[in-house]
Motif scaffolding. Structure first.
Motif: not given
Length: 286
Positions: A10-21
């Motif tokens: 993401l802009a600004g040097g962060t991230k979004a994380v998705w965990n799938f099960s």
């Protein structure tokens, strides 16, 4: 049990994380990876949002342990809720491919909710056209000509996407990055989008069919309405009910974001013909 993971810069040097099960959840991940160019992100990158996506049987009412105040969506196909902090939980109730396909944009976009509610970003209906490190969003309802504009721009312009854009506020500066055109799954013309490609936003322009090319200024109230409308056009992705508390909070956040953005980013109207060189008008402004 099958498991999988997706990370998005993401802009600004962060991230979004998705965990799938689960089988259905991992089937969604497999389809999403066809729409998004995969990224390899540092483990140390701060997590702005974390989403869990899992298979679950449909219950007559709320899933066990859920509360109404957490609810994002409740349907036969999917249930979603917002958890404390930066977490979102999604339960998939449908397992057939026809049931999963319409859920793909929801699964991805729900990962932006924590930052959206903090007035740090918005998902907008528009095409992102870039030149160098800067970009403009060309917006309007379906059929306005966003995809046509994206196809027509010549190098060194680049069309990063033609349907949905992520606009972020990073310390008072505004950036944009592309999101997939999910409808292309149906048409079979899907081209993966490099979501992590971020550009500094230098303008937002509503398309207007014309016999000439010209950019017109607009009063501040109409500028806010243009940006908010691009969010509202996609509101069906978020709402659990027309008047539920989650939607009201999200709506207020989108309006606040629009008010802040128009103070820093030019918003206007782009008159555009089918044959003219509209991009030259944007080059002058950028």
């Amino acid at each position: 049990m099958e498991v999988g993971r997706l990370e998005m810069l993401l802009a600004g040097g962060t991230k979004a994380v998705w965990n799938f099960s689960g089988r259905a959840a991992c089937s969604c991940l497999e389809l999403i990876r066809k729409a998004i160019v995969p990224e390899t992100l540092p483990a140390s990158l701060p997590v702005a949002a974390e989403v869990s996506v899992a298979d679950a049987s449909r219950t007559p009412g709320f899933p066990p342990g859920w509360r109404r105040g957490e609810l994002i969506r409740l349907s036969r196909e999917v249930s979603a809720r917002q958890l404390p902090g930066n977490a979102v939980e999604i339960l998939l109730h449908g397992t057939g491919s026809d049931a999963l396909l319409p859920l793909l944009p929801r699964i991805v976009w729900y990962g932006f909710l924590p930052k959206l509610l903090r007035r740090e970003l918005i998902v907008a209906h528009g095409a992102l056209l870039a030149m160098g490190e800067r970009g403009v969003v060309v917006c309007g309802p379906s059929g306005a000509g966003k995809s046509t504009c994206a196809r027509r721009i010549p190098p060194p312009w680049r069309a990063l996407c033609d349907d949905a854009v992520l606009i972020s506020n990073v310390g008072g500066a505004y950036f944009a990055q592309p999101l997939p055109t999910w409808s292309r799954f149906v048409s079979g013309e899907l081209h993966p989008v490099r979501i992590g490609e971020t550009v500094r936003l230098s303008g937002i322009y509503r398309l207007c069919h014309s016999d000439r090319e010209r950019v017109n200024g607009l009063p501040p109230a109409e500028q806010v309405q243009i940006l908010y409308r691009q969010f509202y056009d996609l509101n069906h992705m978020w709402r659990a009910g027309r008047r539920n508390s989650f939607w009201r909070s999200l709506n207020e956040a989108a309006v606040d974001f629009a008010f802040g953005a128009v103070r820093k980013v030019p918003v206007g109207e782009l008159e555009c013909s089918l044959t003219g060189e509209f991009w030259k008008e944007l080059e002058v402004l950028s």
